[in-house]
Design a protein around this motif. Structure first.
Motif, PDB file in Angstrom:
ATOM      1  N   ALA A   1       0.670  -1.189  -0.046  1.00  0.00           N
ATOM      2  CA  ALA A   1       0.227  -0.004   0.128  1.00  0.00           C
ATOM      3  C   ALA A   1       0.749   1.238   0.097  1.00  0.00           C
ATOM      4  N   ALA A   2       0.781   2.035  -0.904  1.00  0.00           N
ATOM      5  CA  ALA A   2       1.430   3.264  -1.009  1.00  0.00           C
ATOM      6  C   ALA A   2       1.307   4.160   0.084  1.00  0.00           C
ATOM      7  N   VAL A   3       0.270   4.167   0.728  1.00  0.00           N
ATOM      8  CA  VAL A   3       0.050   5.196   2.013  1.00  0.00           C
ATOM      9  C   VAL A   3       0.983   4.933   3.243  1.00  0.00           C
ATOM     10  N   LEU A   4       1.583   3.685   2.959  1.00  0.00           N
ATOM     11  CA  LEU A   4       2.666   3.511   4.252  1.00  0.00           C
ATOM     12  C   LEU A   4       3.894   3.928   4.084  1.00  0.00           C
ATOM     13  N   ASP A   5       4.106   4.406   2.884  1.00  0.00           N
ATOM     14  CA  ASP A   5       5.446   4.886   2.187  1.00  0.00           C
ATOM     15  C   ASP A   5       5.441   6.317   2.051  1.00  0.00           C
ATOM     16  N   THR A   6       4.337   7.087   2.978  1.00  0.00           N
ATOM     17  CA  THR A   6       4.215   8.409   2.678  1.00  0.00           C
ATOM     18  C   THR A   6       4.311   8.903   4.517  1.00  0.00           C
ATOM     19  N   ALA A   7       4.882  10.105   4.410  1.00  0.00           N
ATOM     20  CA  ALA A   7       4.828  10.382   5.786  1.00  0.00           C
ATOM     21  C   ALA A   7       4.676  12.151   6.112  1.00  0.00           C
ATOM     22  N   PRO A   8       4.251  12.616   7.081  1.00  0.00           N
ATOM     23  CA  PRO A   8       3.862  14.236   7.047  1.00  0.00           C
ATOM     24  C   PRO A   8       5.381  14.701   7.076  1.00  0.00           C
ATOM     25  N   GLU A   9       5.309  15.849   6.737  1.00  0.00           N
ATOM     26  CA  GLU A   9       6.433  16.709   6.865  1.00  0.00           C
ATOM     27  C   GLU A   9       7.050  16.777   8.263  1.00  0.00           C
ATOM     28  N   GLY A  10       8.370  16.331   8.470  1.00  0.00           N
ATOM     29  CA  GLY A  10       9.095  16.432   9.731  1.00  0.00           C
ATOM     30  C   GLY A  10       9.050  15.019  10.382  1.00  0.00           C
TER      31      GLY A  10
ATOM     32  N   LYS B   1      10.711   4.945  11.591  1.00  0.00           N
ATOM     33  CA  LYS B   1      11.423   4.562  12.491  1.00  0.00           C
ATOM     34  C   LYS B   1      11.490   3.159  12.493  1.00  0.00           C
ATOM     35  N   ASP B   2      10.422   2.544  11.993  1.00  0.00           N
ATOM     36  CA  ASP B   2      10.110   1.127  12.076  1.00  0.00           C
ATOM     37  C   ASP B   2       9.002   0.619  11.237  1.00  0.00           C
ATOM     38  N   ARG B   3       9.281  -0.414  10.412  1.00  0.00           N
ATOM     39  CA  ARG B   3       8.360  -0.946   9.561  1.00  0.00           C
ATOM     40  C   ARG B   3       8.323  -2.354   9.720  1.00  0.00           C
ATOM     41  N   TYR B   4       7.073  -2.883  10.016  1.00  0.00           N
ATOM     42  CA  TYR B   4       6.527  -3.920  10.547  1.00  0.00           C
ATOM     43  C   TYR B   4       5.299  -4.786   9.983  1.00  0.00           C
ATOM     44  N   GLN B   5       5.312  -6.218  10.268  1.00  0.00           N
ATOM     45  CA  GLN B   5       4.286  -6.876   9.504  1.00  0.00           C
ATOM     46  C   GLN B   5       4.200  -8.076  10.382  1.00  0.00           C
ATOM     47  N   GLY B   6       2.909  -8.638  10.721  1.00  0.00           N
ATOM     48  CA  GLY B   6       2.521  -9.720  11.472  1.00  0.00           C
ATOM     49  C   GLY B   6       1.259 -10.387  11.342  1.00  0.00           C
ATOM     50  N   CYS B   7       1.235 -11.428  12.062  1.00  0.00           N
ATOM     51  CA  CYS B   7      -0.017 -12.062  12.134  1.00  0.00           C
ATOM     52  C   CYS B   7      -0.379 -12.649  13.251  1.00  0.00           C
ATOM     53  N   ASP B   8      -1.530 -12.596  13.893  1.00  0.00           N
ATOM     54  CA  ASP B   8      -1.962 -13.187  14.977  1.00  0.00           C
ATOM     55  C   ASP B   8      -2.542 -14.593  14.964  1.00  0.00           C
ATOM     56  N   ASP B   9      -1.797 -15.590  15.438  1.00  0.00           N
ATOM     57  CA  ASP B   9      -2.404 -16.990  15.146  1.00  0.00           C
ATOM     58  C   ASP B   9      -3.604 -17.423  15.922  1.00  0.00           C
ATOM     59  N   ASP B  10      -3.880 -16.645  16.874  1.00  0.00           N
ATOM     60  CA  ASP B  10      -5.360 -17.173  17.429  1.00  0.00           C
ATOM     61  C   ASP B  10      -6.242 -16.731  16.508  1.00  0.00           C
ATOM     62  N   ASP B  11      -6.431 -15.489  16.144  1.00  0.00           N
ATOM     63  CA  ASP B  11      -7.715 -14.778  15.446  1.00  0.00           C
ATOM     64  C   ASP B  11      -7.292 -14.808  13.781  1.00  0.00           C
ATOM     65  N   ARG B  12      -6.036 -14.960  13.401  1.00  0.00           N
ATOM     66  CA  ARG B  12      -5.383 -14.722  12.186  1.00  0.00           C
ATOM     67  C   ARG B  12      -5.927 -13.527  11.455  1.00  0.00           C
ATOM     68  N   PHE B  13      -5.536 -12.180  12.079  1.00  0.00           N
ATOM     69  CA  PHE B  13      -5.646 -11.233  11.672  1.00  0.00           C
ATOM     70  C   PHE B  13      -4.433 -10.697  11.161  1.00  0.00           C
ATOM     71  N   VAL B  14      -4.082  -9.999  10.180  1.00  0.00           N
ATOM     72  CA  VAL B  14      -2.805  -9.603   9.752  1.00  0.00           C
ATOM     73  C   VAL B  14      -2.600  -7.933   9.862  1.00  0.00           C
ATOM     74  N   VAL B  15      -1.364  -7.811  10.406  1.00  0.00           N
ATOM     75  CA  VAL B  15      -1.320  -6.224  10.607  1.00  0.00           C
ATOM     76  C   VAL B  15       0.258  -5.834   9.870  1.00  0.00           C
ATOM     77  N   VAL B  16       0.110  -4.917   9.187  1.00  0.00           N
ATOM     78  CA  VAL B  16       1.312  -4.091   8.516  1.00  0.00           C
ATOM     79  C   VAL B  16       1.280  -2.713   8.757  1.00  0.00           C
ATOM     80  N   GLY B  17       2.393  -2.233   9.119  1.00  0.00           N
ATOM     81  CA  GLY B  17       2.443  -0.691   9.583  1.00  0.00           C
ATOM     82  C   GLY B  17       3.901  -0.017   9.578  1.00  0.00           C
ATOM     83  N   THR B  18       3.901   1.234   9.695  1.00  0.00           N
ATOM     84  CA  THR B  18       5.002   2.057   9.905  1.00  0.00           C
ATOM     85  C   THR B  18       5.054   2.837  11.235  1.00  0.00           C
TER      86      THR B  18
END
Length: 153
Positions: free
Chosen positions: A49-58, A62-79
């Motif tokens: 997703a392009a929106v993860l590669d854009t940031a407000p001025e200033g 710090k960190d880019r991450y992605q993961g999945c919860d084994d219990d509920d199987r939801f996926v998360v990707v973020g910056t």
């Protein structure tokens, strides 16, 4: 002592019953529990997703991450960004960036917009983009989705 034929049958019935009662749940757990290829594919789509590669001025990434919860199987990707600006500036920036990337503002049943939350179809399900912060100088931009149709904002 002589064992009668019905004794063998009874022992076999008890053994088979025990295997079914214990074995089937164990087999189910081992074959269906946790994240798998479907969640990996969804994470790959979300990570693009392009929106993860854009940031407000200033803001500094710090960190880019992605993961999945084994219990509920939801996926998360973020910056996560270091950001000293205001929440209003961050939300305004991501409102524009999300719109340019095809995200729609999340609305309540009454038609009111949910601040910092956007939705978009990704990988065959609805994904949720959430903007949080800056709290303690950290701004979180995160996409969450699952195949169960959960709402994440």
């Amino acid at each position: 002592m002589e064992i009668r034929p019905w004794g063998y049958r009874l022992a076999a019935v008890v053994a088979v019953s025990g295997l079914l009662v214990v074995g089937l749940p164990v087999l189910y757990f081992l074959t269906t529990y946790g994240c798998g290829e479907d969640e990996d594919r969804l994470a790959g789509v979300m990570a693009g997703a392009a929106v993860l590669d854009t940031a407000p001025e200033g803001a500094d990434a710090k960190d880019r991450y992605q993961g999945c919860d084994d219990d509920d199987r939801f996926v998360v990707v973020g910056t996560q960004y270091r950001y000293g600006g205001s929440a209003e500036n961050a939300l305004a920036h991501y409102g524009r960036a999300a719109g340019a990337d095809g995200w729609r503002p999340m609305t309540t049943g009454k038609g009111e917009t949910v601040s910092g939350c956007f939705t978009k179809s990704m990988g065959g399900t609805t994904a949720y983009l959430g903007i949080e912060g800056p709290d303690g100088g950290l701004l979180h931009v995160e996409i969450t989705a699952d195949r169960a149709g959960s709402q994440w904002c």
